[in-house]
Each structure stands twice: as C-alpha cells, then as structure tokens.
Write a protein that holds these residues in place. Structure first.
Motif, mmCIF file in Angstrom:
data_model
loop_
_atom_site.group_PDB
_atom_site.id
_atom_site.type_symbol
_atom_site.label_atom_id
_atom_site.label_comp_id
_atom_site.label_asym_id
_atom_site.label_seq_id
_atom_site.Cartn_x
_atom_site.Cartn_y
_atom_site.Cartn_z
ATOM 1 N N ILE A 145 0.854 -1.182 0.000
ATOM 2 C CA ILE A 145 0.000 0.000 0.000
ATOM 3 C C ILE A 145 0.897 1.241 0.000
ATOM 4 C CG2 ILE A 145 -1.745 1.319 1.254
ATOM 5 C CD1 ILE A 145 -2.785 -1.312 2.360
ATOM 6 N N TYR A 146 0.696 2.112 -0.991
ATOM 7 C CA TYR A 146 1.462 3.347 -1.112
ATOM 8 C C TYR A 146 0.549 4.544 -0.867
ATOM 9 C CZ TYR A 146 5.069 0.550 -3.445
ATOM 10 O OH TYR A 146 6.026 -0.382 -3.740
ATOM 11 N N VAL A 147 1.062 5.525 -0.161
ATOM 12 C CA VAL A 147 0.422 6.835 -0.059
ATOM 13 C C VAL A 147 1.281 7.794 -0.865
ATOM 14 C CG1 VAL A 147 -0.311 8.700 1.461
ATOM 15 C CG2 VAL A 147 -0.525 6.321 2.211
ATOM 16 N N ILE A 148 0.666 8.439 -1.870
ATOM 17 C CA ILE A 148 1.417 9.224 -2.843
ATOM 18 C C ILE A 148 0.869 10.647 -2.892
ATOM 19 C CG2 ILE A 148 2.049 9.387 -5.282
ATOM 20 C CD1 ILE A 148 1.466 6.264 -5.319
ATOM 21 N N ILE A 187 -4.133 6.870 -2.387
ATOM 22 C CA ILE A 187 -3.722 5.565 -1.877
ATOM 23 C C ILE A 187 -3.780 4.562 -3.021
ATOM 24 C CG2 ILE A 187 -4.232 3.728 -0.224
ATOM 25 C CD1 ILE A 187 -5.615 5.834 1.510
ATOM 26 N N ALA A 188 -2.734 3.766 -3.150
ATOM 27 C CA ALA A 188 -2.687 2.720 -4.177
ATOM 28 C C ALA A 188 -2.334 1.400 -3.519
ATOM 29 C CB ALA A 188 -1.663 3.066 -5.250
ATOM 30 N N ASN A 189 -3.108 0.374 -3.833
ATOM 31 C CA ASN A 189 -2.864 -0.984 -3.337
ATOM 32 C C ASN A 189 -2.414 -1.819 -4.529
ATOM 33 O OD1 ASN A 189 -2.917 -3.487 -2.164
ATOM 34 N ND2 ASN A 189 -4.902 -3.255 -1.220
ATOM 35 N N VAL A 190 -1.110 -2.063 -4.642
ATOM 36 C CA VAL A 190 -0.568 -2.660 -5.866
ATOM 37 C C VAL A 190 0.209 -3.939 -5.556
ATOM 38 C CG1 VAL A 190 -0.426 -0.399 -6.970
ATOM 39 C CG2 VAL A 190 1.546 -1.301 -5.773
ATOM 40 N N ARG A 191 0.395 -4.722 -6.604
ATOM 41 C CA ARG A 191 1.124 -5.987 -6.503
ATOM 42 C C ARG A 191 2.182 -6.024 -7.609
ATOM 43 N NH1 ARG A 191 -2.460 -11.293 -5.951
ATOM 44 N NH2 ARG A 191 -3.002 -10.076 -4.105
ATOM 45 N N GLY A 192 3.373 -6.455 -7.271
ATOM 46 C CA GLY A 192 4.402 -6.652 -8.287
ATOM 47 C C GLY A 192 5.212 -5.420 -8.623
ATOM 48 N N GLN A 193 4.960 -4.296 -7.962
ATOM 49 C CA GLN A 193 5.734 -3.079 -8.192
ATOM 50 C C GLN A 193 6.314 -2.619 -6.861
ATOM 51 O OE1 GLN A 193 6.443 -1.591 -10.985
ATOM 52 N NE2 GLN A 193 4.940 -2.291 -12.495
ATOM 53 N N LYS A 194 7.609 -2.289 -6.854
ATOM 54 C CA LYS A 194 8.254 -1.891 -5.600
ATOM 55 C C LYS A 194 8.895 -0.526 -5.757
ATOM 56 C CE LYS A 194 9.134 -6.581 -3.908
ATOM 57 N NZ LYS A 194 10.143 -7.546 -3.409
ATOM 58 N N PHE A 195 8.466 0.389 -4.899
ATOM 59 C CA PHE A 195 9.025 1.731 -4.879
ATOM 60 C C PHE A 195 9.366 2.096 -3.440
ATOM 61 C CE2 PHE A 195 6.167 1.467 -8.498
ATOM 62 C CZ PHE A 195 6.972 1.918 -9.537
ATOM 63 N N ALA A 196 10.247 3.057 -3.287
ATOM 64 C CA ALA A 196 10.674 3.494 -1.954
ATOM 65 C C ALA A 196 10.082 4.861 -1.653
ATOM 66 C CB ALA A 196 12.196 3.557 -1.893
ATOM 67 N N VAL A 197 10.018 5.173 -0.371
ATOM 68 C CA VAL A 197 9.569 6.500 0.037
ATOM 69 C C VAL A 197 10.492 7.545 -0.591
ATOM 70 C CG1 VAL A 197 9.284 8.058 2.005
ATOM 71 C CG2 VAL A 197 8.529 5.680 2.174
ATOM 72 N N GLY A 198 9.902 8.555 -1.212
ATOM 73 C CA GLY A 198 10.673 9.594 -1.881
ATOM 74 C C GLY A 198 10.761 9.406 -3.385
#
Length: 363
Positions: free
Chosen positions: A315-318, A326-337
């Motif tokens: 879960i990402y907060v962007i 808010i995005a609930n995603v699978r298979g994608q990896k990102f870091a804060v910033g």
C-alpha cells in the motif's frame, strides 16, 4: 418470501430523530446486516424490532403479524446482546435451556434439545461448566445456542463480536455463517465493523444519521456505491474534486486540475455542466509505475510519502497535484521519496455530487 418487513420506521427522542423513515425487508433464511457508524441509529432499529423501544411512527411485521405494541416476550424473536448476558449462577447447559424452561418444556426434552445445541456450536461436553470457565469465543457460542434453542423465526445480533480480538472475531464470523446455514434461521446483525458485515451477510443495509443510504450485497456496495458516504464507508476510496464540463446521454466530461476527461456514465447520478463533483476510485484500481500505463485516461505524477508492506500487496500513499492518493498494488516496488506516475482507467471511477460529504472517522 419476506419474513420481516420494516416500513417507514421513525424514532424520535425529544427533539432528536434517531431513525427517519427507514424501510427494508428480510427474507426467510437470509443473513442481513445493518451497518453504519456510531450514532447512525442501527441499534435503535434493532431495539424497536425486539420490542425494547416503541417506534414514533412506522410498521414492523413478522410474516403478516404487526409487532408494534406487542411485548418483547410475545414476539417470536431472540436477541444476542453485545455483553452476552449469560447467567453466571447457571451452568452452560442451564443457560442454553433457560428459555425452554420458562416456556414449560419438559426436563427430558430440554436436556435433549440442549445437547443438540451444544453439538451444533461445537461445545459438546461443556454443559456442566460455568460461563466464567469459558473463553470469550466459547461464551459467544453459548449465547448463540441459547438464542437458537427454542427455534425462533428471527435472531437479532447487537455487535456481539466487538469485544473479541481480530483472530477470534474472524473465527466467529465463520462459525456464525456455518450455524446460520445449518439451522436455516434468519439473522439480522447490527455492527459498525465493515469487515464482519461484508464477510457474513447476504445483504447489507447501510445507515447514515438515521437514514438508509443503500441496500445491497457486499459486491453491490463495494463495486457500485450510490453515494460518497457508501464509497468511503465500505472499504477505502480515493476522492478527487472535479467540475463537470459536458454531459451526453451515455457520457460525462469532467475537468480535473485543468485536464478534460470523458467517460461512460456507468450509473452516475444526474449532473449538469458546471456542477462540482467528487470522483472516487478504489485503491486496488490505482496503478503505480515509472512512466504510466498506456490507455489510461487519468494519470498524474506524484511522490511516494508512505509505504506499507502487506504480504502479497504493498500500500502506497502518494502526494500528487490531486491530493494524497492511496494505491494498493502488486508486483511493483518503490521506496519512500520515489517520483512515480499514478493512474487508473476512467471506467473504474464513481462520480457523486460534492455536497454528499464523506463520513467522519469513527472512534
């Protein structure tokens, strides 16, 4: 066939209207939940059906019998309370058989029916125990067995799982479904817990400030909410302000941050050019990528502010020009910033008039 029919039900406490013109029905053998935040009137409705409160106006019928004015003990209805209300001085078996004893059922028949109920709720051999020797989940099952043993037409539940921890609550959800299916008894369940209601119910009645917002299955409420309140209360949702710039028979054109977007109405409420609206999209419909996905009508750049690992999903907060998404995603990896592109397909949006404000967070 409708077992319970509630029509134009209203309850006033002095100058306060707790329930306003509520109508719904419950079919024989159905599991229906009344869902809403604290203070929405759901427990008041339950108490009126049970006979503990008298409606200001309206009708409550069980089969064809009008219940308004009928004492609680003369209604073919039992209730499982939030505090369970087990008798501490009676054994488990005596608690379950208490209603049968009050009804004058012979001792031998009481014993046989109590034994069957203990087996039904998986407490065979627990009959001689005291309620205080049982775990919270076991006490819940005793209360349920007591409510079912005299075979009522309808069983009411007033948030009986609210005091249990999450794991035990999930177990009891499964048990409720199993027992309701095996007995065929009609259940009407009141809760503010969306997870419980969505997992156990055939249909849900969503309340807001004493009025019905929407009635439907869990899928209906989640996939096709009829108001911002329902969209926000049933699961998470992103909300983006927009302005209607054009309407057609099958299509709406809106402007979001100066970007025009046209999409199919998909059951959207009537709107006119110039109307302020709220565009809603579920987090699992939102994609996050480096460059965006071709074919998506709505996309914007943003910066990852928060990241929460949930096992198979993240879960990402962007932060974006459209606000925090808010995005609930699978298979994608990102870091804060990280700088990313957030997008979704127009067909996954829901549109509501802006004046329908979302509910406040429930404590």
């Amino acid at each position: 066939m409708s077992l319970l029919t509630v029509e134009s039900l209203t309850k006033e406490f002095g100058d306060v209207t707790a329930v306003r013109d509520v109508s719904f029905n419950v079919s024989d053998g159905e599991f229906v939940s009344i869902l809403g935040p604290s203070g929405s009137g759901k427990s008041t409705i339950l108490r009126m059906i049970a006979g503990f409160e008298t409606p200001t106006n309206g009708s409550i019928r069980l089969n064809t019998t009008e219940l308004v004015g009928v004492p609680p003990f003369e209604r073919d209805i039992n209730m499982v309370f939030q505090n369970l209300a087990l008798f501490p001085h009676l054994t488990v078996a005596e608690n379950i058989g208490y209603g049968l004893k009050q009804a004058g059922v012979k001792k031998s028949e009481r014993a046989e029916r109590t034994k069957k109920m203990l087996q039904m709720v998986h407490l065979d051999g627990y009959g001689s125990r005291s309620p205080d020797e049982l775990s919270g989940g076991e006490q819940q099952r005793v209360a349920l067995a007591r409510a079912l043993v005299n075979e009522p037409e309808l069983v009411l539940f007033d948030e009986p799982l609210s005091s249990l921890d999450r794991k035990l609550r999930q177990h009891m959800q499964t048990e409720l479904q199993r027992i309701q299916s095996e007995t065929g008894t009609t259940f009407l369940y009141v809760t503010h817990d969306q997870e419980v209601a969505l997992s156990v119910s055939d249909r849900l009645v969503v309340l807001n400030e004493g009025e019905i917002e929407q009635i439907g299955s869990a899928e209906d409420l989640y996939e096709t909410p009829e108001s911002t309140f329902v969209a926000d209360f049933i699961g998470d949702v992103n909300q983006i302000p927009a302005v209607v710039t054009g309407t057609a028979e099958t299509e709406i054109t809106v402007e979001i941050e100066s970007k025009p977007v046209s999409f199919a109405r998909n059951g959207a409420p009537p709107v006119s050019s110039g109307d302020n609206i709220t565009v809603c999209v579920r987090p699992h419909k939102v994609s996050v990528s480096d460059t965006g996905t071709d074919g998506q009508l709505l996309k914007t750049r943003g910066t990852v502010q928060e990241r929460s690992y949930q096992g198979s999903d993240i879960i990402y907060v962007i932060e974006t020009p459209w606000g925090r998404l808010i995005a609930n995603v699978r298979g994608q990896k990102f870091a804060v910033g990280d700088d990313v592109v957030v997008g979704w397909n127009a067909d996954d949006m829901h549109v509501f008039p802006t004046e329908q404000t979302p509910p406040q967070e429930v404590a």
